[in-house]
Scaffold this active site. Structure first.
Site, mmCIF file in Angstrom:
data_model
loop_
_atom_site.group_PDB
_atom_site.id
_atom_site.type_symbol
_atom_site.label_atom_id
_atom_site.label_comp_id
_atom_site.label_asym_id
_atom_site.label_seq_id
_atom_site.Cartn_x
_atom_site.Cartn_y
_atom_site.Cartn_z
ATOM 1 N N GLY A 9 -66.077 -59.513 61.951
ATOM 2 C CA GLY A 9 -67.294 -59.158 61.205
ATOM 3 C C GLY A 9 -68.412 -60.172 61.391
ATOM 4 O O GLY A 9 -69.361 -60.215 60.606
ATOM 5 N N TYR A 13 -74.145 -58.929 58.342
ATOM 6 C CA TYR A 13 -75.149 -59.626 57.510
ATOM 7 C C TYR A 13 -74.587 -60.956 56.994
ATOM 8 O O TYR A 13 -75.203 -62.010 57.174
ATOM 9 C CB TYR A 13 -75.533 -58.688 56.366
ATOM 10 C CG TYR A 13 -76.384 -59.282 55.282
ATOM 11 C CD1 TYR A 13 -77.568 -59.968 55.576
ATOM 12 C CD2 TYR A 13 -76.017 -59.147 53.940
ATOM 13 C CE1 TYR A 13 -78.358 -60.500 54.561
ATOM 14 C CE2 TYR A 13 -76.800 -59.659 52.924
ATOM 15 C CZ TYR A 13 -77.964 -60.341 53.241
ATOM 16 O OH TYR A 13 -78.736 -60.856 52.234
ATOM 17 N N ARG A 34 -66.628 -54.997 68.413
ATOM 18 C CA ARG A 34 -66.023 -53.735 68.856
ATOM 19 C C ARG A 34 -66.278 -53.477 70.331
ATOM 20 O O ARG A 34 -65.463 -52.924 71.018
ATOM 21 C CB ARG A 34 -66.560 -52.582 68.026
ATOM 22 C CG ARG A 34 -65.879 -52.498 66.693
ATOM 23 C CD ARG A 34 -66.305 -51.288 65.953
ATOM 24 N NE ARG A 34 -67.408 -51.589 65.045
ATOM 25 C CZ ARG A 34 -67.846 -50.741 64.148
ATOM 26 N NH1 ARG A 34 -67.318 -49.549 64.052
ATOM 27 N NH2 ARG A 34 -68.829 -51.076 63.335
ATOM 28 N N LYS A 41 -76.059 -57.247 69.886
ATOM 29 C CA LYS A 41 -75.458 -57.478 68.565
ATOM 30 C C LYS A 41 -75.124 -58.947 68.327
ATOM 31 O O LYS A 41 -74.920 -59.356 67.192
ATOM 32 C CB LYS A 41 -74.175 -56.648 68.418
ATOM 33 C CG LYS A 41 -74.424 -55.190 68.163
ATOM 34 C CD LYS A 41 -73.405 -54.637 67.194
ATOM 35 C CE LYS A 41 -73.842 -53.291 66.672
ATOM 36 N NZ LYS A 41 -73.204 -52.921 65.448
ATOM 37 N N ALA A 83 -64.773 -58.340 58.475
ATOM 38 C CA ALA A 83 -65.160 -57.007 58.950
ATOM 39 C C ALA A 83 -64.643 -55.918 58.017
ATOM 40 O O ALA A 83 -63.459 -55.882 57.681
ATOM 41 C CB ALA A 83 -64.617 -56.781 60.358
ATOM 42 N N SER A 84 -65.517 -55.071 57.599
ATOM 43 C CA SER A 84 -65.200 -53.910 56.753
ATOM 44 C C SER A 84 -66.512 -53.182 56.529
ATOM 45 O O SER A 84 -67.539 -53.844 56.353
ATOM 46 C CB SER A 84 -64.643 -54.392 55.409
ATOM 47 O OG SER A 84 -63.840 -53.416 54.811
ATOM 48 N N SER A 126 -64.400 -58.655 47.387
ATOM 49 C CA SER A 126 -65.644 -58.318 46.686
ATOM 50 C C SER A 126 -65.369 -58.319 45.182
ATOM 51 O O SER A 126 -64.207 -58.201 44.767
ATOM 52 C CB SER A 126 -66.079 -56.908 47.113
ATOM 53 O OG SER A 126 -67.109 -56.428 46.294
ATOM 54 N N LYS A 165 -62.138 -51.715 48.875
ATOM 55 C CA LYS A 165 -62.038 -53.166 48.756
ATOM 56 C C LYS A 165 -60.816 -53.580 47.934
ATOM 57 O O LYS A 165 -60.131 -54.531 48.285
ATOM 58 C CB LYS A 165 -63.321 -53.745 48.129
ATOM 59 C CG LYS A 165 -64.556 -53.616 48.985
ATOM 60 C CD LYS A 165 -64.412 -54.154 50.394
ATOM 61 C CE LYS A 165 -64.454 -55.655 50.509
ATOM 62 N NZ LYS A 165 -64.354 -56.107 51.929
HETATM 63 P P1 NDP Z 1 -72.260 -55.533 57.524
HETATM 64 O O1 NDP Z 1 -72.252 -54.054 57.636
HETATM 65 O O2 NDP Z 1 -73.476 -56.258 57.891
HETATM 66 O O3 NDP Z 1 -71.031 -56.141 58.335
HETATM 67 C C1 NDP Z 1 -69.835 -55.430 58.538
HETATM 68 C C2 NDP Z 1 -69.118 -56.032 59.731
HETATM 69 O O4 NDP Z 1 -67.869 -55.322 59.918
HETATM 70 C C3 NDP Z 1 -69.900 -55.889 61.032
HETATM 71 O O5 NDP Z 1 -69.715 -57.060 61.807
HETATM 72 C C4 NDP Z 1 -69.236 -54.691 61.701
HETATM 73 O O6 NDP Z 1 -69.302 -54.726 63.116
HETATM 74 C C5 NDP Z 1 -67.797 -54.899 61.264
HETATM 75 N N1 NDP Z 1 -67.023 -53.652 61.381
HETATM 76 C C6 NDP Z 1 -67.219 -52.509 60.715
HETATM 77 N N2 NDP Z 1 -66.324 -51.592 61.124
HETATM 78 C C7 NDP Z 1 -65.555 -52.182 62.080
HETATM 79 C C8 NDP Z 1 -64.474 -51.759 62.910
HETATM 80 N N3 NDP Z 1 -63.975 -50.524 62.858
HETATM 81 N N4 NDP Z 1 -63.910 -52.667 63.767
HETATM 82 C C9 NDP Z 1 -64.405 -53.917 63.865
HETATM 83 N N5 NDP Z 1 -65.449 -54.380 63.105
HETATM 84 C C10 NDP Z 1 -66.002 -53.509 62.245
HETATM 85 O O7 NDP Z 1 -71.854 -55.837 55.990
HETATM 86 P P2 NDP Z 1 -71.862 -57.168 55.117
HETATM 87 O O8 NDP Z 1 -72.105 -58.359 55.948
HETATM 88 O O9 NDP Z 1 -72.708 -56.915 53.941
HETATM 89 O O10 NDP Z 1 -70.347 -57.187 54.617
HETATM 90 C C11 NDP Z 1 -69.361 -58.027 55.214
HETATM 91 C C12 NDP Z 1 -68.152 -58.077 54.306
HETATM 92 O O11 NDP Z 1 -68.536 -58.563 53.017
HETATM 93 C C13 NDP Z 1 -67.479 -56.720 54.067
HETATM 94 O O12 NDP Z 1 -66.089 -56.952 53.979
HETATM 95 C C14 NDP Z 1 -68.025 -56.308 52.686
HETATM 96 O O13 NDP Z 1 -67.155 -55.433 52.016
HETATM 97 C C15 NDP Z 1 -68.077 -57.667 52.002
HETATM 98 N N6 NDP Z 1 -68.991 -57.751 50.857
HETATM 99 C C16 NDP Z 1 -70.328 -57.511 51.013
HETATM 100 C C17 NDP Z 1 -71.179 -57.630 49.927
HETATM 101 C C18 NDP Z 1 -72.642 -57.399 50.038
HETATM 102 O O14 NDP Z 1 -73.328 -57.300 48.998
HETATM 103 N N7 NDP Z 1 -73.212 -57.355 51.245
HETATM 104 C C19 NDP Z 1 -70.660 -57.945 48.582
HETATM 105 C C20 NDP Z 1 -69.242 -58.201 48.548
HETATM 106 C C21 NDP Z 1 -68.447 -58.102 49.643
HETATM 107 P P3 NDP Z 1 -70.479 -54.001 63.932
HETATM 108 O O15 NDP Z 1 -71.549 -55.042 64.096
HETATM 109 O O16 NDP Z 1 -69.827 -53.633 65.204
HETATM 110 O O17 NDP Z 1 -70.927 -52.829 63.116
#
Ligand code: NDP
Length: 345
Positions: A9, A13, A34, A41, A83-84, A126, A165
């Site tokens: 991940g 962000y 990915r 990216k 990542a999620s 989270s 989550k």
């Molecule tokens: P983003 O969407 O910016 O980041 C998500 C990341 O997960 C990206 O790097 C994305 O990769 C990767 N990802 C998604 N699906 C897959 C997949 N199938 N295989 C591999 N990688 C994958 O979200 P955030 O930065 O906001 O969130 C990051 C983490 O923080 C998550 O776990 C989220 O639940 C948690 N979180 C976020 C909060 C918030 O307010 N933002 C609050 C609390 C927890 P790609 O660039 O390829 O899409």
């Protein structure tokens, strides 16, 4: 330092700040993406790596593919699994949210098991894994949520992101408890705001601020209360969790709880009338009528709008030693970054 950290991940962000901070501290960051060919990216992270004492390696892996992280985990000292998907705009909750969150966590932690080298895993969970609807606090007879609590009110049909989550975090604890090779430290951020480094992210954090500044809530802000935390503090918490041998268990992160209207008032105090900010708080009755326009279901409105929450953040301050950025600065820096990057044009 010279330790190798596998980061999932890292293009996201939150993740991009974590990668930056690791590189600047001299770590070797083994970042999974990915698709390696989508250089846009992560090109900006390669630039940061070039100017830092650290090293950036790019590996390919997908949360949905079993065994995908095994090679990258071999030789790594620790894993930061972030990542999620964090999106409220999905078609199929099971496929788009639950599967990547839960199966992805399983795949990453099985890779830790097989590595023979990983000693610690830091997992980005989270506060959505701590509680579901805001009314849960009152219904459970609590004065505040602490790290002891787990979300019991979300489901595949109701608040599926939160469900993804809590299911993923519980799966992580289950896998952790069945082995003795690595330690698990969990970070539970509340709603994250602050400037973005990531050049393409679907994070709801970025959509929320964009919606706010482009007038989505102009006629009225839903009276929804969140914990808020700065993205740079969240990244810092991951490094503290990684480096502190005494860190254990879960850590709620929140600088303060505030409403959508309060966040708008902070923007107004810094940027005057530049944006079409909410003119008032939306009456709950009104939301029942127009909530669908914002993607809010009747059940969500009933159980969240107008219900206060309190989050206990003592552990993040005392155990991790995290110092929080005030929300006013977080919001100001985020709006300035969006202006600079022409996000609002
Ligand atoms: P983003 O969407 O910016 O980041 C998500 C990341 O997960 C990206 O790097 C994305 O990769 C990767 N990802 C998604 N699906 C897959 C997949 N199938 N295989 C591999 N990688 C994958 O979200 P955030 O930065 O906001 O969130 C990051 C983490 O923080 C998550 O776990 C989220 O639940 C948690 N979180 C976020 C909060 C918030 O307010 N933002 C609050 C609390 C927890 P790609 O660039 O390829 O899409």
């Amino acid at each position: 330092m010279n330790k190798t950290i596998l980061v999932t991940g890292g293009t996201g962000y939150i993740g991009s700040w974590v990668v930056k901070m690791l590189l600047e501290k001299g770590y070797t960051v083994r970042m999974t993406v990915r698709n390696k060919n989508k250089k846009e990216k992560y090109a900006y992270l390669s630039d940061i790596a070039d100017k830092s004492d650290g090293k950036l390696e790019i590996w390919e892996a997908d949360l949905l593919t079993e065994g995908s992280f095994n090679k990258a985990a071999k030789g790594a000292d620790a894993i930061i699994h972030m990542a999620s998907p964090f999106t409220l705009r999905f078609k199929d909750a099971q496929k788009d949210l639950i599967d990547p969150a839960v199966n992805g966590t399983r795949n990453v932690l099985e890779a830790a098991n097989q590595s023979g080298t990983v000693k610690k895993v830091v997992l980005t969970s989270s506060v959505a894994a701590v509680h579901g609807d805001n009314v849960d606090m009152k219904e459970q007879g609590l004065d505040e949520f602490t790290e002891e609590h787990f979300n019991t009110s979300s489901s595949l049909e109701h608040q599926p992101y939160s469900y993804s989550k809590v299911k993923a975090e519980k799966e992580a604890w289950k896998i952790h408890d069945a082995q003795n090779d690595w330690q698990l430290v969990v970070i539970n951020p509340s709603f994250v705001l602050g400037p973005a480094l990531a050049k393409s992210s679907d994070s709801e954090s970025l959509s929320f601020m964009k919606d706010m500044l482009t007038g989505k809530y102009h006629m009225g802000a839903p009276e929804l209360m969140f914990g808020f935390v700065d993205v740079r503090d969240v990244a810092q918490a991951h490094l503290l969790a990684l480096e502190n041998d005494n860190a254990s268990g879960r850590h709620i992160l929140s600088e303060r709880t505030a409403g959508v209207f309060d966040a708008a008032q902070i923007i107004k105090s810094k940027f005057g009338s530049k944006y079409k900010l909410p003119v008032m708080k939306s009456p709950k009755m009104m939301l029942y009528l127009v909530g669908w326009m914002f993607g809010l279901t009747t059940k969500f409105i009933k159980r969240n709008v107008g219900h206060p929450i309190k989050l206990n953040t003592t552990k993040s301050k005392q155990e991790l030693g995290l110092k929080y950025t005030p929300l006013d600065k977080t919001i100001e820096d985020m709006v300035l970054q969006m202006q600079q990057d022409n996000i609002l044009a």
